[in-house]
Design a protein around this motif. Structure first.
Motif, short mmCIF file in Angstrom:
data_model
loop_
_atom_site.label_atom_id
_atom_site.label_comp_id
_atom_site.label_asym_id
_atom_site.label_seq_id
_atom_site.Cartn_x
_atom_site.Cartn_y
_atom_site.Cartn_z
N LYS A 112 28.81 32.17 61.14
CA LYS A 112 27.86 32.22 60.03
C LYS A 112 27.34 30.81 59.79
O LYS A 112 28.13 29.87 59.64
CB LYS A 112 28.52 32.76 58.78
N VAL A 113 26.03 30.69 59.73
CA VAL A 113 25.42 29.37 59.54
C VAL A 113 24.54 29.42 58.30
O VAL A 113 23.71 30.31 58.15
CB VAL A 113 24.60 28.95 60.76
N VAL A 114 24.75 28.45 57.42
CA VAL A 114 23.96 28.31 56.19
C VAL A 114 23.25 26.96 56.24
O VAL A 114 23.89 25.93 56.46
CB VAL A 114 24.85 28.38 54.94
N ILE A 115 21.94 26.98 56.06
CA ILE A 115 21.17 25.74 56.00
C ILE A 115 20.92 25.42 54.53
O ILE A 115 20.41 26.25 53.78
CB ILE A 115 19.85 25.86 56.76
N VAL A 116 21.30 24.21 54.13
CA VAL A 116 21.11 23.75 52.75
C VAL A 116 20.05 22.65 52.76
O VAL A 116 20.23 21.63 53.42
CB VAL A 116 22.42 23.23 52.14
N VAL A 117 18.96 22.89 52.05
CA VAL A 117 17.83 21.96 52.02
C VAL A 117 17.80 21.22 50.69
O VAL A 117 17.81 21.84 49.62
CB VAL A 117 16.49 22.70 52.24
N PHE A 118 17.79 19.89 50.75
CA PHE A 118 17.69 19.05 49.55
C PHE A 118 16.29 18.45 49.51
O PHE A 118 15.92 17.66 50.40
CB PHE A 118 18.73 17.93 49.58
N LEU A 119 15.53 18.79 48.48
CA LEU A 119 14.17 18.28 48.32
C LEU A 119 14.20 17.09 47.37
O LEU A 119 14.41 17.24 46.17
CB LEU A 119 13.26 19.38 47.77
N GLY A 120 14.02 15.90 47.93
CA GLY A 120 14.12 14.68 47.14
C GLY A 120 15.33 13.85 47.51
O GLY A 120 15.59 12.81 46.91
N GLY A 121 16.07 14.30 48.53
CA GLY A 121 17.18 13.52 49.05
C GLY A 121 18.54 14.04 48.65
O GLY A 121 18.70 14.76 47.67
N CYS A 122 19.55 13.69 49.46
CA CYS A 122 20.94 14.04 49.15
C CYS A 122 21.82 12.83 49.41
O CYS A 122 21.42 11.88 50.08
CB CYS A 122 21.41 15.24 49.96
N THR A 123 23.01 12.86 48.84
CA THR A 123 23.96 11.76 48.98
C THR A 123 24.96 12.05 50.08
O THR A 123 25.14 13.20 50.50
CB THR A 123 24.73 11.54 47.66
N PHE A 124 25.65 11.01 50.53
CA PHE A 124 26.71 11.20 51.51
C PHE A 124 27.86 12.03 50.93
O PHE A 124 28.55 12.74 51.67
CB PHE A 124 27.24 9.85 52.00
N THR A 125 28.08 11.93 49.61
CA THR A 125 29.16 12.72 49.02
C THR A 125 28.84 14.21 49.09
O THR A 125 29.76 15.03 49.28
CB THR A 125 29.38 12.31 47.55
N GLU A 126 27.58 14.59 48.91
CA GLU A 126 27.22 16.00 49.01
C GLU A 126 27.39 16.51 50.43
O GLU A 126 27.83 17.64 50.65
CB GLU A 126 25.78 16.19 48.52
N ILE A 127 27.05 15.68 51.41
CA ILE A 127 27.27 16.04 52.81
C ILE A 127 28.77 16.23 53.06
O ILE A 127 29.20 17.20 53.70
CB ILE A 127 26.69 14.97 53.74
N ALA A 128 29.59 15.32 52.53
CA ALA A 128 31.04 15.42 52.70
C ALA A 128 31.58 16.69 52.05
O ALA A 128 32.45 17.37 52.61
CB ALA A 128 31.73 14.19 52.10
N ALA A 129 31.06 17.03 50.88
CA ALA A 129 31.53 18.23 50.19
C ALA A 129 31.18 19.49 50.97
O ALA A 129 31.98 20.43 51.06
CB ALA A 129 30.92 18.29 48.79
N LEU A 130 29.99 19.53 51.56
CA LEU A 130 29.60 20.69 52.37
C LEU A 130 30.43 20.77 53.65
O LEU A 130 30.78 21.86 54.11
CB LEU A 130 28.11 20.63 52.70
N ARG A 131 30.75 19.63 54.22
CA ARG A 131 31.63 19.63 55.40
C ARG A 131 33.03 20.13 55.02
O ARG A 131 33.68 20.81 55.81
CB ARG A 131 31.71 18.22 56.00
N TYR A 132 33.46 19.77 53.81
CA TYR A 132 34.75 20.28 53.35
C TYR A 132 34.71 21.80 53.27
O TYR A 132 35.67 22.48 53.68
CB TYR A 132 35.10 19.67 51.99
N LEU A 133 33.63 22.35 52.75
CA LEU A 133 33.51 23.81 52.67
C LEU A 133 33.54 24.42 54.06
O LEU A 133 34.18 25.46 54.28
CB LEU A 133 32.21 24.19 51.96
N SER A 134 32.86 23.79 55.01
CA SER A 134 32.88 24.29 56.38
C SER A 134 34.29 24.32 56.94
O SER A 134 34.72 25.30 57.55
CB SER A 134 31.99 23.42 57.29
N GLN A 135 35.01 23.24 56.73
CA GLN A 135 36.38 23.17 57.25
C GLN A 135 37.32 24.13 56.55
O GLN A 135 38.16 24.77 57.18
CB GLN A 135 36.91 21.75 57.09
#
Length: 630
Positions: free
Chosen positions: A561-584
């Motif tokens: 299952k693949v979910v694409i999350v789009v941030f309009l206006g930018g995202c932080t490295f912490t948000e990327i880390a949190a989404l990677r945590y969810l993946s793991q």
């Protein structure tokens, strides 16, 4: 915590496609070439190719586009590569006046626009180019799971200027994903620009003649940055996030100070195995992990003593290059971690962090008085540091009281210059700096949202996290929590305060709306967000959740299952880390009802750029004072 790597969207193939497109452009121009490059494209282009590659294709020199024409030699052709902004077009038009006999080529990134051509036409130079085309450098893969437009102006464009051109680029990227892989089973999102993007995608699909491909993605989540402005204003506490805060990670590179006052560029990507291990950890865990990596590499080196046979010696020699590279990476990250520790161990850093956490947890009201900000201004701290704290107060307390706003305005302008009246105006227009209504009812808005989504987690294990809140040492980014609630119902319903939501909101709704009801969201919400329907109304912008295909209902539990999350206006490295945590955390997770294993869910980030509170505020700040970023 190393993140999952995968090639679901073939990041390497997309980089190669961009390189080959550049090859076609360069090969279409005979002889020697002079590249005139938009300065904002220098970093993004370096992610696709390198100067040696350009040189092999006949590029002799590279200049940045500016007001002054480029001096060329006989036989050299000019290649302009720039964004289609009016300012860039005016500069190029000024150059062309002296290039009547030059072989000049113009390629706009990521597409040609009527506005750009109109500027050139009005200046009478449109017909002076040998060729005008486009270089479709839209979303660039930074990693297998992160795609970025690398558009530093996106926040300003969307939320200050009202320029939505980046939405077209995002829409083009998502359409390409669908054409290669398949459609989205579900599209959900938060924010007015997110809704506009969703409408663009729907319109594009309707205009296509052929039948849509079967759904390949579980969901597409579209998020306006303005739906969560608290997260980028907080100090990032992951390793990569802190590096961005203090050393600036730009286009996949960070500059590390070395001897002699020089700086060495370090690549920040998963080709570095040490970075892949460290990047998403809370910084409190980094020293111990560096220690463990040092022991592991040392043990691997010591295996050479046990290599008594030719076969064992050959095996060790084959691994020696990799060990040496890992040792170099380890040395670099040890230096970087020491630099960060020299900052994080200071009283100033600790005090600020405690204040931020008190603000978001609602345990302090001391910041409602101007004394603390006044002290920061008296100490001549960076204006960006002052503004970041003031804006955080606004987001948490629903704005500033009128008198307090006037006091801050006076103090800031007297200390840093009256041109910052424009800065404060920009912050207001973009929603970062707000004034509290006379009723004061909105002061409870953030607390209500934080309680409903369980953003503040009292007991978080930073070293062995069991929740995304580890990235801020006890605070979960609202943006990622909304994704978590909307997509994975089974894991969130038991953890979040959905049971107490109605009683929490009852008084709040009445205070905000005399009729006792909130405005309706646009359309019915899916199974995840339906439990948060009331609270989502008090997060700015439209709310939507639409099932686009019935294919999701027949997806096998073990399928990817693949979910694409789009941030309009930018995202932080912490948000990327949190989404990677969810993946793991979802790998091999058992279905809450059935006994079988649920298939892996992977989150892929598509963003207009990587941001921090400082980069956002810097872009909105008036640059009239040379020392304003002190």
């Amino acid at each position: 915590m190393s993140h999952l790597t995968h090639q679901y969207l073939d990041a390497a193939g997309q980089r190669e496609d961009l390189r080959q497109h550049m090859v076609k452009i360069l090969d279409s121009i005979r002889g020697k070439k002079v590249l005139v490059l938009d300065p904002t494209l220098s970093g993004p282009l370096s992610l696709v190719t390198e100067f040696s590659f350009l040189k092999e294709r006949g590029v002799e020199r590279v200049f940045f586009l500016g007001p002054d024409p480029v001096v060329t030699s006989d036989g050299e052709s000019l290649l302009y590569l720039c964004r289609p902004t009016p300012v860039a077009m005016e500069q190029i038009a000024g150059h062309m006046a002296g290039y009547e006999d030059k072989d000049s080529h113009l390629y706009l990134v990521p597409r040609r626009t009527l506005l750009a051509e109109k500027v050139l036409e009005n200046r009478g130079v449109l017909g002076g180019f040998t060729a005008i085309g486009a270089f479709p450098m839209g979303a660039i893969p930074l990693e297998d799971d992160v795609y970025s437009l690398e558009l530093t102006s996106a926040f300003n464009d969307l939320y200050l200027s009202g320029d939505v051109s980046c939405l077209h680029t995002i829409a083009t990227t998502l359409t390409a994903f669908q054409e290669k892989q398949g459609g989205f089973s579900r599209i959900l999102g938060k924010g007015d620009h997110a809704k506009l993007l969703s409408d663009m995608l729907q319109r594009t699909q309707m205009e296509k003649k052929e039948d849509p491909k079967p759904a390949a993605f579980e969901a597409l989540v579209l998020l306006d940055r303005t739906s969560d402005l608290v997260t980028p204003l907080l100090t990032q506490l992951t390793y990569e996030g802190l590096l961005d805060e203090h050393l600036k990670v730009r286009h996949g590179l960070v500059e590390m100070p070395i001897e002699g006052g020089r700086r060495q560029k370090i690549a920040m990507n998963s080709a570095d195995p040490i970075l892949a291990t460290l990047r998403d950890l809370n910084f409190a865990e980094v020293p111990g992990r560096l220690n463990a990596e040092a022991r592991r590499i040392s043990d691997d080196y010591n295996q050479r003593h046990a290599a008594q046979t030719v076969a064992l010696i050959r095996d060790f020699v084959s691994r020696l290059g990799g060990l040496q590279a890992e040792h170099t990476h380890l040395k670099n990250h040890t230096v970087l971690a020491e630099l960060l520790m020299s900052t994080t161990s200071t009283e100033e850093f600790t005090t600020r962090l405690e204040l931020e956490q008190d603000l978001i947890s609602g345990t302090t009201s001391a910041f409602s008085s101007p004394e603390l900000v006044a002290d920061m201004i008296d100490r001549q701290e960076s204006l960006l540091s002052v503004l970041r704290l003031v804006c955080l107060q606004c987001q948490v307390h629903g704005g500033l009281p009128t008198k307090l706003y006037a006091q801050y305005q006076k103090d800031i302008c007297q200390a840093y210059g009256y041109h910052h009246l424009t800065t404060l105006s920009n912050l207001e227009k973009s929603g970062l700096l707000t004034r509290q209504p006379d009723s004061g009812a909105s002061s409870q808005r953030f607390n209500t949202v934080a309680k409903a989504f369980r953003l503040n987690v009292d007991e978080v294990d930073e070293r062995q996290p069991n929740d995304i809140s580890y990235v801020y040492s006890g605070y979960a980014p609202l943006s990622v929590r909304m994704v978590q609630c909307g997509i994975d119902v089974s894991t969130t319903s038991s953890r979040l305060n959905t049971a107490a939501l109605s009683s929490t909101l009852e008084g709040f709704v009445a205070a905000i709306n005399p009729l006792g009801s909130a405005p309706s969201p646009s359309g019915s919400l899916g199974p995840g967000w339906s439990k948060f329907e009331d609270v989502l109304r008090f997060i700015p912008g439209s709310t939507f959740d639409e099932v686009k295909s019935s294919h999701a209902s027949v997806m096998k539990p073990q399928s990817e299952k693949v979910v694409i999350v789009v941030f309009l206006g930018g995202c932080t490295f912490t948000e990327i880390a949190a989404l990677r945590y969810l993946s793991q955390s979802e790998q091999g997770k058992r279905h809450p009802i059935q006994s079988n294993l649920v298939g892996a869910r992977k989150y892929i980030v598509l963003t207009t750029g990587i941001i921090s509170g400082e980069t956002v505020l810097s872009a909105l700040s008036e640059k009239g004072h040379p020392g304003f970023l002190k």
